[in-house]
Design an enzyme around this catalytic site. Structure first.
Site, short mmCIF file in Angstrom:
data_model
loop_
_atom_site.label_atom_id
_atom_site.label_comp_id
_atom_site.label_asym_id
_atom_site.label_seq_id
_atom_site.Cartn_x
_atom_site.Cartn_y
_atom_site.Cartn_z
N GLY A 56 5.97 45.70 83.04
CA GLY A 56 5.27 46.10 81.50
C GLY A 56 5.11 47.69 81.69
O GLY A 56 5.33 48.29 82.60
N CYS A 83 7.48 44.54 89.62
CA CYS A 83 7.01 45.57 89.04
C CYS A 83 5.57 45.87 88.61
O CYS A 83 5.04 45.71 89.34
CB CYS A 83 7.78 46.07 87.84
N TYR A 84 5.30 45.97 87.63
CA TYR A 84 3.91 45.79 86.96
C TYR A 84 3.21 44.49 87.69
O TYR A 84 2.06 44.70 88.01
CB TYR A 84 3.63 45.91 85.62
N HIS A 178 13.47 45.69 89.72
CA HIS A 178 13.87 44.35 88.71
C HIS A 178 15.00 43.67 89.20
O HIS A 178 16.10 43.95 89.13
CB HIS A 178 13.97 45.00 87.47
N GLU A 180 15.76 40.81 87.75
CA GLU A 180 16.64 40.21 86.74
C GLU A 180 17.34 40.87 85.99
O GLU A 180 18.31 40.33 85.25
CB GLU A 180 15.24 39.97 85.53
N SER A 232 25.50 28.99 58.31
CA SER A 232 26.12 30.15 57.94
C SER A 232 27.47 30.51 58.54
O SER A 232 28.29 31.35 58.30
CB SER A 232 25.24 31.46 58.77
N GLY A 233 27.86 29.51 59.56
CA GLY A 233 29.18 29.68 60.28
C GLY A 233 28.88 30.50 61.42
O GLY A 233 29.96 30.73 62.49
N GLY A 234 27.81 30.83 61.73
CA GLY A 234 27.35 31.37 63.19
C GLY A 234 27.36 30.30 64.21
O GLY A 234 26.96 29.22 63.76
N VAL A 235 27.18 30.71 65.33
CA VAL A 235 27.05 29.86 66.48
C VAL A 235 25.68 29.07 66.34
O VAL A 235 25.83 27.68 66.64
CB VAL A 235 27.14 30.60 67.84
N ASP A 236 24.84 29.71 66.26
CA ASP A 236 23.11 28.82 66.21
C ASP A 236 23.20 27.67 65.19
O ASP A 236 23.09 26.53 65.51
CB ASP A 236 22.18 29.69 66.24
N SER A 237 23.43 28.11 64.08
CA SER A 237 23.46 26.97 63.03
C SER A 237 24.35 26.06 62.96
O SER A 237 24.40 24.74 62.77
CB SER A 237 23.43 27.61 61.47
N SER A 238 25.97 26.45 63.51
CA SER A 238 26.79 25.44 63.85
C SER A 238 26.44 24.40 64.94
O SER A 238 26.77 23.18 64.73
CB SER A 238 28.24 26.10 64.22
N LYS A 378 20.86 32.00 73.99
CA LYS A 378 22.31 32.08 73.31
C LYS A 378 23.26 31.17 74.25
O LYS A 378 24.03 30.49 73.86
CB LYS A 378 22.58 33.09 72.90
#
Length: 529
Positions: A56, A83-84, A178, A180, A232-238, A378
């Site tokens: 943080g 870290c924090y 870090h 990650e 929309s044709g995007g990955v998520d909505s598809s 994603k």
């Protein structure tokens, strides 16, 4: 959804907190991010197998800076402070933190000092004396200068004598670096060891298995009622459409609003994939004229985004009201949307971006909200799409902004600019898809994370044949990144760039100059607007 072993990540405001959750899930262990000041009762009810305290921007030495709820250290589960998170762990358990006179930001090498379970056997190389060394990424000003009782030193650097500490008996660990980020090569192995071996969490978070789990959850939620979804044709909505169709079939109706700012031939491709290939009921609304009229004279990028977003909602709402029996509105909300929108409501947190599909339903719709991808990152959405049988070319498409070409046309949006840009962009992507890098055997489309063309509202002098031209400029952008938080510009072969430039200038009427963007992120962003 079924019960998975869970890791709780408490967020102290680090820009990398999402990466922690992604690394944990890559180890096939389910993880969720929640604010560091979450109610202690929530933590108990969450029943985590382990807890990770994120980094943080604050200083533990400050009077009113955040601390971990005390229950974190009383549950009897392993805790990892990063870290924090390490600093507040030290302070709360009886150690001391000082404001450092010399900070560490960027690459560092840490020496291992013991064989604590967390770091045992992990190294990038070792010294002549046989001491293990880890290459890590640091980002801190403060540092722990006295460990709490029960802790032992397990790593150090010259600038940070206590770079990692461990209490194996209580299974409490702290690392100043870090793990990650990709800049810490052994970081993924460290986090995997923590969640799988130290916490004993089951590796049961697998997308192939998740399909049936999600289908059963959707059926329980929806019953026999109708669902509508904007695609929309995007990955998520598809992927959301494919999952919902598999779960409830004809109870799903999709609405595809074409705002005229899509990639070349994208509207046809969307209809072919969903209506013809998958058999989904899709209502196709061609609203390009409406959107372009609303954008006339508008040059500010944020205003363009708002106009496109508001008009989309209005058109979708009109179509939804025609489906009088619809009871549910489904959205392709994914976990980063949820995290970022929640983070924007925390005191002192910077708003990353606004999401029209998180927490904001038009009240006049009177619909219940269904978000089947809400728990997924994603990369998990892509895995799910493949498991559902969607074409790889659709699932692994490069990201495309919601406002489409509207924010890749700098300045005012006009139909002629959109047509010109769609052609140039299609040539660029086609060349990347069809050019194989001999060193990797992969196409340059696969080797880049995002690639696109940008229309610049300036003209330059050129010569075609024996005639002087005064035409537009197109910029090409291609980046390589693992997390989209930082990115390097892609070192495309000069010969390939030359071929792309030649094709665009020859095939796209109105362009006589092509430039290539060699800016990284930071200082630039990936998109231009």
């Amino acid at each position: 959804m079924q019960m998975h072993d869970k890791i709780l990540i408490l967020d102290f405001g680090s820009q990398f907190t999402q990466l922690i959750a992604r690394r944990v899930r890559e180890a096939h262990v389910y993880a969720e991010i929640h604010p560091c000041d979450v109610d202690p009762a929530f933590i108990r009810d969450f029943a985590p197998k382990g807890i990770i305290l994120s980094g943080g921007p604050n200083s533990v030495t400050g009077a009113d800076t955040p601390r971990a709820p005390q229950v974190v250290f009383e549950l009897g589960v392993p805790v990892l402070g990063i870290c924090y998170g390490m600093q507040t762990m030290a302070e709360q358990l009886g150690g001391k933190v000082e404001h450092g006179h010399v900070g560490e930001f960027g690459y560092a090498e840490i020496l291992a000092h013991s064989h604590a379970k967390l770091l045992h056997g992990l190294e990038d190389f070792h010294t002549d004396a046989g001491q293990g060394v880890l290459k890590v990424w640091m980002s801190h000003g403060d540092k722990v200068n006295a460990m709490p009782p029960g802790f032992t030193l397990i790593a150090s650097t010259d600038a940070c004598p206590i770079a990692a500490m461990a209490d194996d008996a209580r299974r409490f660990y702290g690392v100043q670096f870090h793990p990650e980020v990709t800049h810490t090569p052994q970081g993924k192995a460290l986090l995997t060891r923590f969640v799988r071996e130290v916490c004993g969490a089951r590796a049961d978070w697998i997308m192939g298995d998740y399909v049936e789990e999600a289908i059963q959850w959707i059926r329980r939620q929806v019953g026999n009622e109708r669902v509508i979804l904007a695609i929309s044709g995007g990955v998520d909505s598809s992927v959301a459409a494919a999952l919902l169709h598999k779960a409830i079939g004809a109870q799903l109706t999709c609405v595809f609003v074409d705002h005229g700012l899509l990639r070349l031939n994208e509207a046809e491709q969307v209809m072919e994939t969903f209506a013809n290939h998958l058999g989904v009921n899709v209502i196709h609304v061609n609203a390009s004229e409406t959107f372009l009229q609303k954008l006339t004279g508008v040059t500010d990028p944020e205003q363009k985004r708002k106009i496109i977003g508001a008009e989309f909602v209005e058109i979708f709402q009109h179509e939804a009201q025609q489906l009088v029996d619809a009871k549910w509105l489904a959205q392709g909300t994914i976990y980063p949307d949820v995290i970022e929108s929640a983070g924007s409501n925390k005191p002192g947190a910077a708003k990353i971006k606004s999401h029209h599909n998180v927490g904001g339903l038009p009240e006049t719709l009177h619909l219940k909200l269904l978000e089947p991808l809400r728990e997924l990152f994603k990369d998990e959405v892509r895995e799910l799409g493949i498991a559902l049988g969607l074409p790889a070319a659709m699932v692994y498409r490069h990201p495309f902004p919601g406002p489409g070409l509207g924010v890749r046309i700098l300045g005012e949006v006009k139909r002629e600019y959109a047509a010109l840009l769609a052609q140039a962009d299609a040539i660029f992507i086609d060349a990347l898809r069809n050019t194989i890098d001999p060193h990797t055997g992969k196409s340059w489309y696969e080797l880049t994370s995002q690639a696109f063309a940008v229309f610049l509202p300036v003209k330059s002098v050129g010569v075609m044949g024996d005639a002087r031209t005064y035409e537009y400029v197109v910029a090409l952008r291609a980046v390589q990144t693992q997390d989209f938080m930082t990115a390097h510009w892609a070192h495309l072969p000069h010969e390939l760039l030359g071929q792309i430039s030649n094709r665009i200038i020859n095939e796209v009427r109105g362009v006589n100059r092509v430039v290539y963007d060699i800016s990284g992120k930071p200082p630039a962003t990936i998109e231009w607007e």
